[in-house]
Design a protein around this motif. Structure first.
Motif, PDB file in Angstrom:
ATOM      1  N   LEU A  20       0.775  -1.232   0.000  1.00 11.44           N
ATOM      2  CA  LEU A  20       0.000   0.000   0.000  1.00 11.44           C
ATOM      3  C   LEU A  20       0.816   1.298   0.000  1.00 11.44           C
ATOM      4  CD1 LEU A  20      -2.809  -1.299   2.299  1.00 11.44           C
ATOM      5  CD2 LEU A  20      -2.960  -0.827  -0.148  1.00 11.44           C
ATOM      6  N   PRO A  21       1.963   1.382   0.656  1.00  9.94           N
ATOM      7  CA  PRO A  21       2.707   2.629   0.575  1.00  9.94           C
ATOM      8  C   PRO A  21       3.173   2.973  -0.849  1.00  9.94           C
ATOM      9  CG  PRO A  21       3.429   1.382   2.483  1.00  9.94           C
ATOM     10  CD  PRO A  21       2.520   0.487   1.689  1.00  9.94           C
ATOM     11  N   ASP A  22       3.239   1.953  -1.719  1.00  6.43           N
ATOM     12  CA  ASP A  22       3.680   2.190  -3.094  1.00  6.43           C
ATOM     13  C   ASP A  22       2.536   2.390  -4.081  1.00  6.43           C
ATOM     14  OD1 ASP A  22       6.289   1.950  -2.265  1.00  6.43           O
ATOM     15  OD2 ASP A  22       6.502  -0.131  -2.924  1.00  6.43           O
ATOM     16  N   VAL A  23       1.299   2.230  -3.632  1.00  9.66           N
ATOM     17  CA  VAL A  23       0.145   2.344  -4.534  1.00  9.66           C
ATOM     18  C   VAL A  23      -0.835   3.371  -3.970  1.00  9.66           C
ATOM     19  CG1 VAL A  23      -1.737   1.113  -5.669  1.00  9.66           C
ATOM     20  CG2 VAL A  23       0.424  -0.071  -5.207  1.00  9.66           C
ATOM     21  N   PRO A  24      -0.745   4.608  -4.450  1.00  4.83           N
ATOM     22  CA  PRO A  24      -1.691   5.629  -3.972  1.00  4.83           C
ATOM     23  C   PRO A  24      -3.099   5.311  -4.475  1.00  4.83           C
ATOM     24  CG  PRO A  24      -0.348   6.496  -5.756  1.00  4.83           C
ATOM     25  CD  PRO A  24       0.187   5.138  -5.438  1.00  4.83           C
ATOM     26  N   PRO A  25      -4.132   5.844  -3.836  1.00  3.98           N
ATOM     27  CA  PRO A  25      -5.507   5.568  -4.250  1.00  3.98           C
ATOM     28  C   PRO A  25      -5.757   5.799  -5.742  1.00  3.98           C
ATOM     29  CG  PRO A  25      -5.525   6.703  -2.154  1.00  3.98           C
ATOM     30  CD  PRO A  25      -4.086   6.693  -2.635  1.00  3.98           C
ATOM     31  N   ALA A  26      -5.134   6.808  -6.323  1.00  2.00           N
ATOM     32  CA  ALA A  26      -5.338   7.100  -7.748  1.00  2.00           C
ATOM     33  C   ALA A  26      -4.826   5.980  -8.653  1.00  2.00           C
ATOM     34  CB  ALA A  26      -4.656   8.419  -8.109  1.00  2.00           C
ATOM     35  N   LYS A  27      -3.936   5.130  -8.153  1.00  4.40           N
ATOM     36  CA  LYS A  27      -3.367   4.030  -8.955  1.00  4.40           C
ATOM     37  C   LYS A  27      -3.962   2.671  -8.591  1.00  4.40           C
ATOM     38  CE  LYS A  27       0.282   6.409 -10.686  1.00  4.40           C
ATOM     39  NZ  LYS A  27       0.902   6.402 -11.934  1.00  4.40           N
ATOM     40  N   MET A  28      -4.877   2.640  -7.635  1.00  2.00           N
ATOM     41  CA  MET A  28      -5.433   1.374  -7.158  1.00  2.00           C
ATOM     42  C   MET A  28      -6.160   0.619  -8.275  1.00  2.00           C
ATOM     43  SD  MET A  28      -5.670  -0.547  -4.414  1.00  2.00           S
ATOM     44  CE  MET A  28      -5.412   0.542  -3.024  1.00  2.00           C
ATOM     45  N   ALA A  29      -6.952   1.320  -9.078  1.00  2.00           N
ATOM     46  CA  ALA A  29      -7.708   0.659 -10.144  1.00  2.00           C
ATOM     47  C   ALA A  29      -6.773   0.013 -11.156  1.00  2.00           C
ATOM     48  CB  ALA A  29      -8.643   1.647 -10.834  1.00  2.00           C
ATOM     49  N   SER A  30      -5.710   0.703 -11.543  1.00  2.00           N
ATOM     50  CA  SER A  30      -4.784   0.125 -12.530  1.00  2.00           C
ATOM     51  C   SER A  30      -4.012  -1.049 -11.938  1.00  2.00           C
ATOM     52  CB  SER A  30      -3.836   1.182 -13.099  1.00  2.00           C
ATOM     53  OG  SER A  30      -3.028   1.733 -12.090  1.00  2.00           O
ATOM     54  N   ALA A  31      -3.699  -1.003 -10.655  1.00  2.00           N
ATOM     55  CA  ALA A  31      -3.023  -2.127 -10.008  1.00  2.00           C
ATOM     56  C   ALA A  31      -3.932  -3.351  -9.977  1.00  2.00           C
ATOM     57  CB  ALA A  31      -2.589  -1.746  -8.593  1.00  2.00           C
ATOM     58  N   CYS A  32      -5.194  -3.152  -9.656  1.00  2.00           N
ATOM     59  CA  CYS A  32      -6.151  -4.265  -9.636  1.00  2.00           C
ATOM     60  C   CYS A  32      -6.385  -4.808 -11.044  1.00  2.00           C
ATOM     61  CB  CYS A  32      -7.469  -3.814  -9.007  1.00  2.00           C
ATOM     62  SG  CYS A  32      -7.350  -3.479  -7.235  1.00  2.00           S
ATOM     63  N   GLN A  33      -6.449  -3.939 -12.027  1.00  2.00           N
ATOM     64  CA  GLN A  33      -6.654  -4.375 -13.399  1.00  2.00           C
ATOM     65  C   GLN A  33      -5.451  -5.169 -13.903  1.00  2.00           C
ATOM     66  OE1 GLN A  33      -9.619  -4.050 -15.088  1.00  2.00           O
ATOM     67  NE2 GLN A  33      -8.625  -5.568 -16.386  1.00  2.00           N
ATOM     68  N   ALA A  34      -4.251  -4.749 -13.541  1.00  2.00           N
ATOM     69  CA  ALA A  34      -3.048  -5.496 -13.929  1.00  2.00           C
ATOM     70  C   ALA A  34      -3.090  -6.909 -13.357  1.00  2.00           C
ATOM     71  CB  ALA A  34      -1.803  -4.762 -13.459  1.00  2.00           C
ATOM     72  N   MET A  35      -3.584  -7.051 -12.139  1.00  2.00           N
ATOM     73  CA  MET A  35      -3.730  -8.369 -11.533  1.00  2.00           C
ATOM     74  C   MET A  35      -4.718  -9.211 -12.334  1.00  2.00           C
ATOM     75  SD  MET A  35      -6.017 -10.376  -9.556  1.00  2.00           S
ATOM     76  CE  MET A  35      -7.201  -9.140  -9.134  1.00  2.00           C
TER      77      MET A  35
END
Length: 64
Positions: A20-35
């Motif tokens: 979480l310290p490396d993934v700000p809320p604005a990047k959460m959707a793209s991180a989940c989509q990459a998964m």
């Protein structure tokens, strides 16, 4: 994640970790989509003390 899936039996699920310290809320959707794009079956959130209300809202939105 795809490289890891190629090394495992087909019936073993892969779960992504989000530090979480490396993934700000604005990047959460793209991180989940990459998964999802990589074939992941779920997400593990690390360092929950860094999961604030804004992060929870972004994560909830990304899950849908």
């Amino acid at each position: 994640m795809r490289a890891a899936k190629g090394l495992l039996k087909k019936d073993i699920p892969i779960y992504s970790g989000i530090f979480l310290p490396d993934v700000p809320p604005a990047k959460m959707a793209s991180a989940c989509q990459a998964m999802r794009d990589g074939g992941g079956r779920g997400i593990a959130l690390y360092s929950l003390e860094d999961m604030h209300e804004e992060s929870w809202k972004a994560f909830e939105k990304a899950r849908s």
